[in-house]
Enzyme design. Structure first.
Site, PDB file in Angstrom:
ATOM      1  N   ALA B 107     -75.430 -23.266 -34.606  1.00 42.44           N
ATOM      2  CA  ALA B 107     -74.088 -22.797 -34.242  1.00 42.44           C
ATOM      3  C   ALA B 107     -74.067 -21.574 -33.338  1.00 42.44           C
ATOM      4  O   ALA B 107     -73.061 -21.326 -32.672  1.00 42.44           O
ATOM      5  CB  ALA B 107     -73.292 -22.506 -35.507  1.00 42.44           C
ATOM      6  N   ALA B 108     -75.129 -20.783 -33.311  1.00 41.71           N
ATOM      7  CA  ALA B 108     -75.085 -19.544 -32.523  1.00 41.71           C
ATOM      8  C   ALA B 108     -75.161 -19.859 -31.022  1.00 41.71           C
ATOM      9  O   ALA B 108     -75.806 -20.836 -30.653  1.00 41.71           O
ATOM     10  CB  ALA B 108     -76.247 -18.645 -32.924  1.00 41.71           C
ATOM     11  N   PRO B 109     -74.492 -19.058 -30.165  1.00 42.52           N
ATOM     12  CA  PRO B 109     -73.769 -17.821 -30.503  1.00 42.52           C
ATOM     13  C   PRO B 109     -72.310 -18.000 -30.915  1.00 42.52           C
ATOM     14  O   PRO B 109     -71.603 -17.015 -31.044  1.00 42.52           O
ATOM     15  CB  PRO B 109     -73.857 -17.029 -29.199  1.00 42.52           C
ATOM     16  N   GLY B 110     -71.852 -19.237 -31.134  1.00 43.16           N
ATOM     17  CA  GLY B 110     -70.585 -19.386 -31.826  1.00 43.16           C
ATOM     18  C   GLY B 110     -69.394 -19.867 -31.011  1.00 43.16           C
ATOM     19  O   GLY B 110     -68.298 -19.980 -31.550  1.00 43.16           O
ATOM     20  N   ASP B 157     -83.408 -23.466 -41.489  1.00 46.30           N
ATOM     21  CA  ASP B 157     -83.940 -24.422 -40.532  1.00 46.30           C
ATOM     22  C   ASP B 157     -83.129 -25.709 -40.658  1.00 46.30           C
ATOM     23  O   ASP B 157     -83.091 -26.326 -41.726  1.00 46.30           O
ATOM     24  CB  ASP B 157     -85.423 -24.674 -40.861  1.00 46.30           C
ATOM     25  N   ASP B 177     -75.292 -29.397 -31.813  1.00 51.01           N
ATOM     26  CA  ASP B 177     -75.372 -28.937 -30.421  1.00 51.01           C
ATOM     27  C   ASP B 177     -76.783 -28.374 -30.291  1.00 51.01           C
ATOM     28  O   ASP B 177     -77.020 -27.200 -30.539  1.00 51.01           O
ATOM     29  CB  ASP B 177     -74.295 -27.883 -30.160  1.00 51.01           C
ATOM     30  N   CYS B 230     -76.973 -29.371 -23.382  1.00 52.96           N
ATOM     31  CA  CYS B 230     -76.604 -28.976 -22.009  1.00 52.96           C
ATOM     32  C   CYS B 230     -77.766 -29.299 -21.081  1.00 52.96           C
ATOM     33  O   CYS B 230     -78.172 -28.479 -20.274  1.00 52.96           O
ATOM     34  CB  CYS B 230     -76.211 -27.503 -21.965  1.00 52.96           C
TER      35      CYS B 230
END
Lengths: 202, 302
Positions: B107-110, B157, B177, B230
């Site tokens: 999830a980071a950076p959010g 993890d 993601d 991406c």
């Protein structure tokens, strides 16, 4: 994934509970298995009221909600659906999901209130999230004053109300929007905006 | 950008693709509906004298005529969040609802996680996980500024994610993601290809397979999993989907995307994939003047 506020902007003074809580103590479990002291490595849900409390000195949900209503006039209903949690002594978080108590994870909702000292202090996160429901102890500042405030500057401001922690708000796009917390003492408004959240908008 | 020559057979108008990759990316913010709405965000930009355009494909995105979107009142108040336009694809494809249990595995950076919370009116249970504690610090900073109160943040993890901290044993929806070779961010980070190698792609694709597999296992029957990257490399996209289709009880499903895009590819370097990978979508920089992106929607078997 561009992030305008990288981790480098996060100051050590940040209000957010950090991974290490130097001020907190890991409470030993009593022989009954019920925690008697706060444990800083995990989130513990606040008891509903004093009758449900086992950890000495831990604020109750009832007290926390009443404080926001008494101090700022935020209606009780605003906090329906929220649970409040302590991680690190006196560091409270507000969360709006499901989680068992206790829970040892990195974050649960947003930082909400500091209750360690005599005068409770709301966080910037909480004031920005709930402060638009406030009806008292809200200091409305001009655009120039707002820019100094968010830059972290203290300033002389006339204020007829209570001293102590105020919600500092300004008008943006036709609405009153809370910026953060100011400490008002002796005709001076001291910005409590944590370093990582300060901006130079001047 | 010789590395991209391998994609020549996949991309129409390859020269335009390469030319787009050389251009810097427009500054885009996503309006944060937890704190405001697009009308008020636009009014705040008007007051600040910052010109903007609204991309037609998704409401709530603004292309700003400034390279400092952080130095604005709207940013101070968490009214908007700077993120690449294509990174706003994933959350609406997952389509989380209030009351649901939603997992963001990496999830980071959010940016996408806060988008998920906003779409569920900040009243789901969003489990936002990342393996990197440093990146989690950035996530928490962003979530707090954006007023996300519905997130439980974990540092584990994702390949062997344990539900142990929670009272429930499955998510309704999960977003993977995935960490990737980031080829599609070349316009934002001109050095994105500095560490590029086919060996790295192979390594990261193993990681992606394991994370996606675990996310599918952790999602209830009938639940939804979205996989996005991406990057353009089929090894990290269609090949990962092909692998999970084989190992887990799930299927790819159609979804809408108003951005101009290509379908997933069913064959790469002589390897044929499950033909349903065509339901995934590839977004190339030259089509919409954005970064590059890949997104697929999976449904877990009943």
């Amino acid at each position: 994934m561009t992030d305008e506020n990288g981790p480098e902007s996060r100051a050590p003074e940040s209000e957010s509970g950090s991974e290490s809580n130097p001020g907190s103590e890991s409470g030993p479990e009593s022989s009954s298995g019920v925690e008697r002291e706060n444990n800083g490595s995990r989130f513990d849900r606040l008891p509903a009221s004093l009758e449900d409390r086992s950890v000495t000195g831990r604020p109750t949900r009832e007290e926390v909600v009443a404080w926001w209503t008494d101090r700022y006039g935020v209606p009780v209903e605003v906090f329906e659906g929220y649970t409040f949690w302590e991680k690190g002594s006196g560091k409270l978080w507000a969360f709006r999901g499901e989680a068992p108590s206790p829970i040892a994870i990195e974050g649960l909702g947003i930082t909400f209130l500091r209750t360690r000292r005599d005068h409770w202090k709301p966080t910037t996160d909480a004031v920005q999230r709930f402060g638009h429901h406030a009806t008292r102890n809200v200091c409305h500042v001009s655009e120039a004053e707002a820019k100094r405030f968010v830059a972290g500057e203290d300033q002389d401001i006339a204020w007829e109300g209570d001293w102590g922690y105020l919600i500092v708000a300004h008008e943006l796009a036709g609405v009153v929007e809370p910026i953060g917390v100011g400490l008002y003492l002796y005709n001076e408004l001291r910005s409590q905006v944590p370093k990582g959240r300060r901006r130079d908008l001047k | 950008m010789d590395e991209f020559e391998r994609y020549k057979p996949l991309i129409d108008d390859f020269e335009a693709f390469l030319a787009a990759c050389e251009r810097p990316l427009p500054t885009v913010v996503r309006v944060n509906s937890i704190k405001t709405d697009p009308d008020r965000a636009c009014a705040a930009l008007d007051e600040a004298g910052i010109a903007y355009e609204e991309p037609a494909w998704q409401p709530g995105l603004l292309r700003l005529d400034t390279d400092r979107p952080g130095a604005t009142w709207g940013s101070v108040h968490g009214w908007w969040h700077g993120q690449e336009e294509v990174s706003a694809i994933s959350a609406p494809v997952l389509d989380p609802r209030p009351g649901e249990r939603v997992f963001a595995a990496c999830a980071a950076p959010g940016g996408k996680g806060s988008h998920l919370a906003a779409l569920a009116d900040d009243s789901c249970t969003l489990v936002a996980n990342d393996r990197s504690l440093g990146r989690l610090s950035a996530l928490r900073f962003n979530f707090e500024r954006l007023g996300v109160t519905s997130a439980a943040v974990t540092n584990r993890d994702a390949r062997n994610y344990s539900m142990k901290p929670f009272d429930f044993d499955a998510f309704d929806r999960a977003l993977v993601d995935a960490p990737c070779s980031c080829e599609g961010t070349i316009r934002k980070n001109p050095d994105a290809l500095d560490d590029w190698s086919e060996g790295y792609i192979e390594t990261v694709s193993t990681l992606q397979r394991k994370i996606l597999e675990r996310a599918v296992q952790a999602t209830r029957p009938g639940g939804v999993v979205v996989y996005s990257t991406c990057t353009f490399a089929p090894e990290e996209n269609e090949a990962v989907l092909d692998d999970v289709l084989e190992r887990e009880d799930c299927r790819l499903v159609e979804f809408d995307l108003a951005l101009d895009h290509d379908p997933g590819i069913a064959e790469w370097h002589g390897e044929a994939f499950d033909p349903s990978v065509r339901k995934a979508k590839r977004v190339y920089p030259h089509r919409n003047d954005t970064g590059g992106f890949f997104c697929a929607r999976l449904e877990v078997g009943e």
